[in-house]
Scaffold this active site. Structure first.
Site, PDB file in Angstrom:
ATOM      1  CG  HIS A 228      -2.159  -0.748   1.059  1.00  7.51           C
ATOM      2  ND1 HIS A 228      -3.307  -0.219   0.529  1.00  7.51           N
ATOM      3  CD2 HIS A 228      -2.427  -2.038   1.336  1.00  7.51           C
ATOM      4  CE1 HIS A 228      -4.242  -1.154   0.504  1.00  7.51           C
ATOM      5  NE2 HIS A 228      -3.733  -2.261   0.976  1.00  7.51           N
TER       6      HIS A 228
ATOM      7  CE  LYS B  96      -6.875  14.130  -0.124  1.00  8.06           C
ATOM      8  NZ  LYS B  96      -6.913  12.920  -0.938  1.00  8.06           N
ATOM      9  NE  ARG B  97      -5.465  10.191   9.799  1.00 10.15           N
ATOM     10  CZ  ARG B  97      -4.867   9.223  10.480  1.00 10.15           C
ATOM     11  NH1 ARG B  97      -5.212   7.961  10.305  1.00 10.15           N
ATOM     12  NH2 ARG B  97      -3.917   9.505  11.365  1.00 10.15           N
TER      13      ARG B  97
ATOM     14  CE  LYS C  63      -3.524  10.870   2.948  1.00 13.71           C
ATOM     15  NZ  LYS C  63      -4.209  10.262   1.785  1.00 13.71           N
TER      16      LYS C  63
ATOM     17  CB  THR D 275     -10.158   5.198  -2.255  1.00  9.01           C
ATOM     18  OG1 THR D 275      -9.935   5.534  -0.887  1.00  9.01           O
ATOM     19  CG2 THR D 275      -9.387   3.950  -2.623  1.00  9.01           C
TER      20      THR D 275
ATOM     21  CE  LYS E  77     -14.117   6.769  -0.398  1.00  5.18           C
ATOM     22  NZ  LYS E  77     -13.497   7.131   0.891  1.00  5.18           N
TER      23      LYS E  77
HETATM   24  C1  LIG Z   1     -12.228   7.284   1.314  1.00  5.68           C
HETATM   25  C2  LIG Z   1     -11.846   7.664   2.684  1.00  5.68           C
HETATM   26  C3  LIG Z   1     -10.503   7.904   3.004  1.00  5.68           C
HETATM   27  C4  LIG Z   1      -9.390   7.857   1.977  1.00  5.68           C
HETATM   28  O1  LIG Z   1      -9.225   9.130   1.422  1.00  5.68           O
HETATM   29  P1  LIG Z   1      -7.953   9.506   0.525  1.00  5.68           P
HETATM   30  O2  LIG Z   1      -8.262  10.873   0.039  1.00  5.68           O
HETATM   31  O3  LIG Z   1      -7.907   8.525  -0.585  1.00  5.68           O
HETATM   32  O4  LIG Z   1      -6.779   9.456   1.407  1.00  5.68           O
HETATM   33  C5  LIG Z   1     -10.180   8.265   4.292  1.00  5.68           C
HETATM   34  N1  LIG Z   1     -11.134   8.392   5.231  1.00  5.68           N
HETATM   35  C6  LIG Z   1     -12.436   8.173   4.962  1.00  5.68           C
HETATM   36  C7  LIG Z   1     -13.438   8.332   6.046  1.00  5.68           C
HETATM   37  C8  LIG Z   1     -12.834   7.793   3.690  1.00  5.68           C
HETATM   38  O5  LIG Z   1     -14.126   7.561   3.426  1.00  5.68           O
END
Ligand SMILES: *Cc1c(COP(=O)(O)O)cnc(C)c1O
Length: 811
Positions: free
Chosen positions: A356, A544-545, A550, A652, A656
């Site tokens: 990952h 995101k985190r 990032k 991911t 979305k």
């Molecule tokens: C999809 C999702 C992530 C991943 O987000 P990235 O932008 O791909 O890092 C993290 N937290 C939650 C709650 C998510 O639904």
């Protein structure tokens, strides 16, 4: 397919409510109403669950076990109803009882047993495996406390425990009779009996692993798979009265506490590794319990362990469950009398591994001394794997000591888990094309040359059932009206929507849907923080985190830059924007926590500055989790995917967002590359350093963040504003960010990408002004999002790695 009519549902529901709560429905509270509904749904599911398992056993279908330290499921009620195909019916039935289903659904606590992308991926995969009729089950840990809850107090993150089990978890079933014993510590006695070595593990401490099973409902196909989460408990006979009578009461309590600590808490770290003993215990705990229970079940229903890999696939989500390899070896050799070679053949053919990350700080390695002490037999097995692997290396690369050192499993006093995972499995996959190429060419090139056929790509995906059908009902309706509903079973059929990209009526409808979703979010923002946002503004979102790679900092500096520009020219004609952030920082990650403070400080200043006429608003949403994501993502106009190129393995949330009609501004990193390939350059806004440029800087140096800053007045201004009291009277408050960017030469090229990012954002303004153009981009993004359904991903895993999804009836 599961069938029920409204009248029966109403009758069942009323009955269930009284049965559980012992009061009439009219007197019940909302949370009691939610619980009764959840328990009723589980009742509906039970027979199908039993039948699914019976079918799997009777047909001897290949079973997939997805081992993951994290499962970030979110809420289950709405999606279970949706997949059962009875959500509309229940909604109407409840309405007749004056109950609002949407409201009940919101009372469910998120099941937040994961940090972010990795755990959410595992959850999307469970949904897809069940929906595709693949016998695939999750295996993990039932943490008593999930990922912490984030509060923002005076602009800073404060962590509080996530007590998700407070109101009972209606979904799980505890299976006492399926408990397993996991052994820690002790010694291994080696004996020579009847011409072979016997390994006797003695003086160990036992922990009872008790499983809790959660039903995973497939989409309208009567399939119910299982998520099995293990909880650590003391073994009864070691916590009994005899120890009290011997005056060892305190010892007994201590034992109980130390055992329960194993499944107490999820480590709140993402893309970061820390060699903590408790974490090692957690890993072995769930892996050992999981493998033992698989073997027990297999022996009961099939039998011949030499054929294990024909009927069982075990997948490890990142290196956290890598001990599945030596644990399976241990059982086959020590308990089933396999030879080493037979055990190795079966083990490697059973296990597959997903990598990952290429971030160095995320690669797991365990100190030998700690490892050996906690898991003496497992360590011995890894030593033997390492010894044999080195022999192979010696034959292949005689006298190339350095290479052998680099590739070995045990080296410099550490056990390197990624090396063990590659050597001990038959498949290694990355999670996006670019990421897999980097693995092959750089990070794992030595292994790739040695085992080229093990390496493959499986680009991540997301379940469109949760991330579109459930979270964006209006868009779902529009899709059904325009292109029918075949895309629900075959998500790539969404491409048909492209025909409507320039259709004025559809565009109007798209913009209305977006507006409604923005209103929903605006209401939540008002509730959460009392700030009113303009739903005609661009909702510009980065959730995101919080992590340096990032680059939330790049986003923050950009906002500071635009603000400066507006202060210089308050009549500047730009579309108003609402910048929305969300995300948790690891509690020990100081820089990330400072980034949250900076964003909040910027918000405080900008949101209250009358001079700029409400053109800009900055919102940091508290406690980003799956449910909040389901609210935010459908309301987004602009999706920020701005990681330093090469650093985000896939991402991911990018998928979305596009599925919900957001336009993406992105670096060519992770799956952004594939999104660009799908939608075409004219439907995404790309900026920033390329892979080649980044790799070149890392290899050859030549980057000076000071030089970049000094050549750009905007950068001089914004960096100085970090430390001159502009955003906080405490000039030291953001010093660490300043120093990270300048004195430590900006590891993630924030300043380097600033100019290109600002230009890209100006392009966004221009595109947004042209409503037709913008909606046509949105439509193209939606139309091309089907390929990023996790159904496609899981199909690829099933055929390319697991060999599952077909029957072994005649064997
Ligand atoms: C999809 C999702 C992530 C991943 O987000 P990235 O932008 O791909 O890092 C993290 N937290 C939650 C709650 C998510 O639904």
């Amino acid at each position: 397919m599961f069938k029920i009519n409204k009248e029966v549902f109403i009758k069942d529901y009323k009955r269930k409510f009284v049965e559980i709560h012992g009061v009439p429905l009219e007197e019940g509270s909302d949370i009691e109403k939610y619980q009764a509904l959840g328990i009723l749904v589980k009742d509906y599911v039970i027979d199908m669950w039993i039948n699914t398992n019976k079918r799997y056993n009777d047909n001897k279908e290949k079973q997939v076990y997805y081992f993951s330290m994290e499962f970030l499921l979110g809420r289950l009620l709405g999606n279970s109803l949706l997949n059962l195909g009875i959500r509309d019916l229940c909604k109407e039935g409840l309405k007749e009882l004056n109950i609002d289903l949407d409201k009940l659904e919101e009372l469910e606590q998120d099941q937040g047993l994961g940090n972010g992308g990795l755990g959410r991926l595992a959850a999307c995969f469970l949904d897809s495996m069940a929906s595709l009729n693949i016998p695939g089950h999750g295996c993990g840990i039932r943490y008593k406390y999930g990922f912490f809850e984030q509060k923002i107090i005076n602009g800073s993150q404060v962590e509080t425990p996530d007590v998700w089990l407070r109101k009972d978890n209606v979904w799980e079933i505890k299976k006492h009779n399926k408990a397993e014993v996991v052994k820690f510590g002790g010694e291994v006695k080696v004996e020579y009996i009847d011409g072979s070595l016997k390994f006797n593990h003695i003086n160990y401490d036992s922990v009872l692993a008790t499983p809790y099973d959660t039903p995973i409902v497939g989409y309208k196909n009567d399939v119910i798979n299982s998520l099995r989460l293990w909880s650590a408990e003391p073994i009864n006979n070691e916590f009994d009265f005899s120890s009290f009578s011997r005056g060892e009461y305190l010892k007994a309590i201590e034992y109980k506490n130390s055992v329960e600590a194993i499944s107490q808490v999820l480590y709140p770290e993402d893309s970061f590794y820390e060699g903590k003993l408790l974490r090692l215990k957690q890993q072995y705990f769930f892996v050992s319990a999981g493998i033992q229970s698989i073997i027990r079940h297999y022996k009961k229903h099939i039998g011949d362990l030499y054929l294990l890999n024909d009927r069982i696939a075990i997948h490890i989500n990142d290196t956290h469950p890598t001990m599945a390899i030596p644990e399976l070896m241990r059982i086959l050799i020590d308990e089933e009398n396999f030879s080493w070679d037979d055990a190795w053949r079966v083990t490697t053919n059973t296990i597959s591994y997903t990598n990952h990350t290429i971030l160095a700080e995320a690669l797991e390695k365990w100190e030998v001394n700690m490892f050996k002490k906690l898991l003496p037999r497992i360590y011995m097995i890894i030593e033997e794997i390492d010894r044999r692997f080195r022999e192979e290396l010696n034959n292949r690369y005689p006298y190339q000591e350095e290479k052998i050192h680099k590739m070995a499993i045990i080296e410099d006093g550490f056990v390197k888990m990624a090396h063990l995972a590659v050597v001990g499995s038959h498949s290694v996959n990355g999670v996006a094309k670019l990421h897999t190429e980097i693995l092959k060419k750089q990070e794992m090139s030595d292994f790739y040359y040695m085992f080229p056929r093990k390496f493959n790509n499986k680009t991540n995906g997301i379940t469109h059932r949760r991330w579109l059908i459930k979270s964006n009902p209006e868009l779902t309706k529009l899709l059904k009206m325009t292109i029918g509903d075949s895309w629900i079973k075959h998500p790539t059929d969404m491409e048909a929507f492209k025909r409507f990209k320039d259709d004025a009526v559809v565009q109007e409808k798209l913009s209305e849907i977006k507006k409604n979703n923005k209103e929903r979010l605006a209401k939540k923002i008002k509730e959460q923080q009392g700030i009113i946002v303009d739903t005609n503004s661009i909702f510009d979102v980065q959730v995101k985190r919080i992590h340096a790679y990032k680059r939330q900092t790049l986003n923050a500096l950009r906002i500071m830059g635009i603000y400066n520009k507006l202060l210089g020219d308050p009549n500047l004609d730009i579309p108003p924007r609402t910048f929305i952030f969300g995300g948790k920082a690891a509690p020990g990650y100081y820089l990330a926590k400072k980034t949250i403070e900076l964003i909040n400080a910027i918000g405080k200043k900008i949101n209250n500055d009358k001079r700029i006429n409400d053109k800009l608003k900055v919102i940091f949403m508290e406690n980003y989790n799956v449910s909040l994501a389901e609210l935010i993502i459908p309301a987004t106009d602009l999706s920020e995917q701005i990681s330093t190129t090469t650093k985000e393995a896939s991402g991911t949330s990018n998928m979305k967002f596009m599925m919900n009609g957001a336009v993406t501004i992105a670096t060519l990193d992770g799956a952004n590359v594939e999104i660009r390939d799908e939608v075409g350059d004219e439907n995404i806004i790309i900026f920033g350093l390329t892979e080649k440029e980044v790799v070149n800087y890392y290899r050859n140096g030549g980057y000076s963040s000071w030089a970049v800053r000094n050549s750009d007045n905007r950068l001089i201004n914004v960096t100085e504003q970090l430390v001159n009291g502009f955003y906080d009277q405490d000039r030291e408050r953001f010093r660490i960010i300043y120093r990270d960017l300048l004195d430590y030469n900006d590891e993630f090229f924030v300043l380097k990408d600033f100019d290109s990012y600002m230009n890209a954002q100006e392009k966004v303004d221009e595109l947004y002004r042209n409503k037709a153009k913008w909606q046509s981009m949105a439509a193209v993004n939606i139309a091309h999002s089907g390929i990023f359904s996790s159904d496609r991903t899981i199909q690829e895993y099933a055929t390319g790695i697991w060999g599952s999804g077909f029957l072994y009836k005649n064997l």
